[in-house]
Design a protein around this motif. Sequence first.
Motif, PDB file in Angstrom:
ATOM      1  N   UNK A 142       4.509 -17.790   3.065  1.00 23.78           N
ATOM      2  CA  UNK A 142       5.913 -17.413   2.928  1.00 23.78           C
ATOM      3  C   UNK A 142       6.064 -15.948   2.538  1.00 23.78           C
ATOM      4  N   UNK A 143       5.217 -15.485   1.635  1.00 24.89           N
ATOM      5  CA  UNK A 143       5.292 -14.081   1.229  1.00 24.89           C
ATOM      6  C   UNK A 143       4.913 -13.153   2.375  1.00 24.89           C
ATOM      7  N   UNK A 144       3.911 -13.529   3.148  1.00 28.26           N
ATOM      8  CA  UNK A 144       3.517 -12.706   4.299  1.00 28.26           C
ATOM      9  C   UNK A 144       4.657 -12.614   5.304  1.00 28.26           C
ATOM     10  N   UNK A 145       5.259 -13.745   5.630  1.00 29.94           N
ATOM     11  CA  UNK A 145       6.367 -13.738   6.584  1.00 29.94           C
ATOM     12  C   UNK A 145       7.546 -12.921   6.062  1.00 29.94           C
ATOM     13  N   UNK A 146       7.795 -13.004   4.768  1.00 30.66           N
ATOM     14  CA  UNK A 146       8.905 -12.248   4.183  1.00 30.66           C
ATOM     15  C   UNK A 146       8.663 -10.746   4.288  1.00 30.66           C
ATOM     16  N   UNK A 147       7.455 -10.312   4.000  1.00 34.43           N
ATOM     17  CA  UNK A 147       7.164  -8.873   4.067  1.00 34.43           C
ATOM     18  C   UNK A 147       7.087  -8.379   5.499  1.00 34.43           C
ATOM     19  N   UNK A 148       6.666  -9.213   6.419  1.00 34.05           N
ATOM     20  CA  UNK A 148       6.665  -8.800   7.825  1.00 34.05           C
ATOM     21  C   UNK A 148       8.080  -8.686   8.369  1.00 34.05           C
ATOM     22  N   UNK A 149       8.994  -9.458   7.834  1.00 29.05           N
ATOM     23  CA  UNK A 149      10.377  -9.440   8.310  1.00 29.05           C
ATOM     24  C   UNK A 149      11.202  -8.318   7.705  1.00 29.05           C
ATOM     25  N   UNK A 150      10.738  -7.762   6.595  1.00 26.54           N
ATOM     26  CA  UNK A 150      11.523  -6.747   5.905  1.00 26.54           C
ATOM     27  C   UNK A 150      10.650  -5.517   5.644  1.00 26.54           C
ATOM     28  N   UNK A 151      10.807  -4.513   6.486  1.00 24.70           N
ATOM     29  CA  UNK A 151      10.161  -3.231   6.267  1.00 24.70           C
ATOM     30  C   UNK A 151       8.782  -3.083   6.824  1.00 24.70           C
ATOM     31  N   UNK A 167       8.248   0.191   9.242  1.00 24.29           N
ATOM     32  CA  UNK A 167       8.115   1.488   8.587  1.00 24.29           C
ATOM     33  C   UNK A 167       6.841   1.584   7.759  1.00 24.29           C
ATOM     34  N   UNK A 168       6.430   0.494   7.126  1.00 18.44           N
ATOM     35  CA  UNK A 168       5.249   0.545   6.279  1.00 18.44           C
ATOM     36  C   UNK A 168       3.972   0.705   7.090  1.00 18.44           C
ATOM     37  N   UNK A 169       3.897   0.050   8.252  1.00 16.03           N
ATOM     38  CA  UNK A 169       2.707   0.196   9.082  1.00 16.03           C
ATOM     39  C   UNK A 169       2.637   1.569   9.745  1.00 16.03           C
ATOM     40  N   UNK A 170       3.741   2.275   9.788  1.00 15.41           N
ATOM     41  CA  UNK A 170       3.785   3.556  10.491  1.00 15.41           C
ATOM     42  C   UNK A 170       3.378   4.721   9.612  1.00 15.41           C
ATOM     43  N   UNK A 171       3.277   4.534   8.303  1.00 14.59           N
ATOM     44  CA  UNK A 171       2.951   5.639   7.407  1.00 14.59           C
ATOM     45  C   UNK A 171       1.632   5.374   6.717  1.00 14.59           C
ATOM     46  N   UNK A 223      -0.110  -4.721   3.833  1.00 18.22           N
ATOM     47  CA  UNK A 223       0.431  -6.068   3.804  1.00 18.22           C
ATOM     48  C   UNK A 223      -0.180  -6.889   2.673  1.00 18.22           C
ATOM     49  N   UNK A 224      -1.524  -6.908   2.550  1.00 16.81           N
ATOM     50  CA  UNK A 224      -2.173  -7.678   1.501  1.00 16.81           C
ATOM     51  C   UNK A 224      -1.766  -7.172   0.113  1.00 16.81           C
ATOM     52  N   UNK A 225      -1.643  -5.850  -0.021  1.00 16.13           N
ATOM     53  CA  UNK A 225      -1.237  -5.306  -1.317  1.00 16.13           C
ATOM     54  C   UNK A 225       0.176  -5.742  -1.688  1.00 16.13           C
TER      55      UNK A 225
END
Length: 871
Positions: free
Chosen positions: A144-153, A156-160, A362-364
């Motif tokens: 659930x936490x992984x899906x939540x972070x993939x859905x929000x931001x 942008x996070x993977x791009x920097x 993502x893991x962090x």
Amino acid sequence: MQLLILLDRTRRESLTDQVVEQIRQAIARGRIARGARLPSSRNLADQLGISRNTVVRAYETLILEGHVEARPASGIFVAGQTQMPADLGAPPGPAPERPSAAPASPTVDLDLKRLAVRRERRMAVDFALDQTSPAVFPLKTWRRLVQNHLSHGATSQFAIASDPAGSAELRAAIAHHHGAARGLAVDAAQIIITSGRTESLNLIARMFLSYDARVVMEDPCYLGAYLSFRSTGARIIACPVDENGLMTELLPERGCAMVHVTPAHQYPTGALTSAQRRLSLVAWARRNGSLIVEDGFGDEFHDEGTQLQPLSLLSPDSTLHLGDFASSLGSGLRLGYLIVPQRYAETARLTKAMLNGGPSWLEQSVLAEFLSDGKYASHLLRVRAHYRAARNTLVSALKHSFGDVTLGGGNAGLQLFWQLPPGVPQARIFEHQARRGRIGVYSLEAAPVHVHESSTMATRCILLGFGALSERQIEKGIAKLSDIVDDALDDHVTEIDQLLVDLPPDRPPIPTARIRGMAASAKKHQPALTARRESRPDYTAIAGFELGSVMPLLKNIYHYPIKGLSGQPLTSVTLTRGKPFPHDRQFALAHPGVPLQADNPRWAKKGLFVMLMLEEALAKVKTHLDPETLQFDIRSGNQTILSINLHDDGARAAIEDYFHQLVPSLPAPPTLVRSNDGHFMDKPDNVISLINLATLRSLEQQWGTEIDPLRFRANLYVDTERAWEEFDWVDQQIRLGDVVFRVDRRNGRCGATNVNPASGVRDMDIPGSLRASFGHKDLGVYLTVETGGTIAVDNRLTRPFAAAATPGLAAKLNGVAGRRFICRGCYYIYSEDAGLPADGIAPGTPCQQLPESWRCPDCGTDKGKLRPYVS
């Protein structure tokens, strides 16, 4: 798809021919996989800077040759099967210059290879040191936490690029966690996120160590830390440990760059560094200007009430603390952290940037939220309860199979440090024997442990990890280990001298941390005594066995006051709930040199004792011991050789001298030992053995030979008229006279049953014959007393139900169809049904009829390595 095609416009061949030739060779050499889609003619023409018609003509040629195929509305694909010319020729382009000399191959560090080795052979039960249970991972919450972070931001996070020191959220969450759990006031800037313990150690080495720097390390210690510090050229100074951790009084009083310690759970002994030693270590570090590397190994999982003040709290300005989440969340989550003093924070961040850019965002982010919202604290409670149960199961299983064991490491971490008891071979031999039985255990030489000097600790200690095992697997694995030790002795794989190597009796045991938080074991009491007999029966008149009866009856009762010597018949006996058979195996003759106290010995494996199964000469005499008066007699035929009372002075020495003369293979007189509160049964638990005479009759009919029931040295012999039904009683209750028994388990027979009790000759192979006929070596059962009382010969047996024949057993009695045998050298399986037609062995050929010259097709060992295999 991008294709590497080099075109040379100065060559005589056309561009079309060059494209065809290079694609053809790329397919032949496997650079383009079968079935792969090729670029469209337009895309390939753009890549090569040539006209589209040139590519079209090249593709047409390849299609005609069968190398590629066109699929309507799909494109051009490499054909599944193509025929290539034998001579592919050299690839286009200039040939590379041949170097004048090949560079030297780098040497392989054997210690580094041991640290990085991964087990390739599959074990039935593996007490691995670096694995955790997947059952305790919080999968639903994590998903659930992984899906939540993939859905929000996520975009942008993977791009920097991330901060090499780690995400600010995770560092803040770890700082808050340490403040609440360990009382550390840590700023997030002091925390460096790493990929685990190994990277943290390498980061420390890179920051603070140089060639010839002096580093103090525990002895023994974690191999990864030793290799990380040694790789900088530092000099390692070993300081021994005991049950209270690092022996600070032995620290060198000279300039040392740092000291590495594991105070919460010393690796590998499991010692918890005492409060006094911690204060002493901090004072030493301040005196010498040294840094303290506090490795938090195992501090994620600990028993409540066993934690002490961390060194980071006692000396925050000179302590580096490293940890990870391996025990609580799994070894596969490669996230750890390093906490440095404030003055080193920026240096640590810049040094980390030189190594790598930091773990995945993502893991962090997921771990940060898991820590900060309280889910991690709740998860830890469940994890500790799970692993505490597994640890207690392991301790109980070891005590059940090996007696009073010496253990360390149970207060934290996911492994136990086991000092091997007398009667078990040295650690490397024991490890090898266990692996042949597909049980994974780890000596210090095989584990990621560095020992400065060869010592008794290195040769007599084993590491057992329990994180990845269920309670059932733990019980099964330890029971198998006990059987492996016994089988190696029965098969003469282990020599007696290997079992006698142990600490001298006048030296203290190897220091290991006492396991805390364990439930106290039940206090042992003296077994209840039977009523005093008015007269002692003539022990030469051994009760005869009655074969055949009209109802299930108790036919014979035996006890064996001295382990390995004559059995003595009884007409009745009084049994007590939870207690062993009275006076059974209460005495034993220990081999000379065995470190057992004569008047208060602890239970030990059978290989340490003088027994009929190992010494044929013992069959020359009959012995009798009255357990109440301690009158001991030895007879040969009708002649009394020795009659003595054990209460008399010098009686013990006289008996020991006699058996030294009787058994000339003994290098010195054996030691007569007496267990005041237990017994010397093959297993240390309070069980009573039972044999069904009907089963023995069925074996006599099948094998065509007479079997003396005394081979099995059972306490109770019953006759039910139905063979093998005793196996169906397991976990059920039976009644004899006033006593209610619970049938605990089946009894696996050992090499003692191969010895003829009348002659002492090993004239049969009972375990091997049982395996060949039934796929197991079980015969008879073990009982425990549920309701005490008195039993007597001819008491009727009340069974739990009308037992049917054991499934599949009757069929195996009449034939051998479907039998399979496994090679103990390489685990190759020979099936009698299939045979080996390629080697001229017809289907249906029994294993026993394989030619003597036959060798295992996998490892080349002879057929003597084959054992019955049951899937």
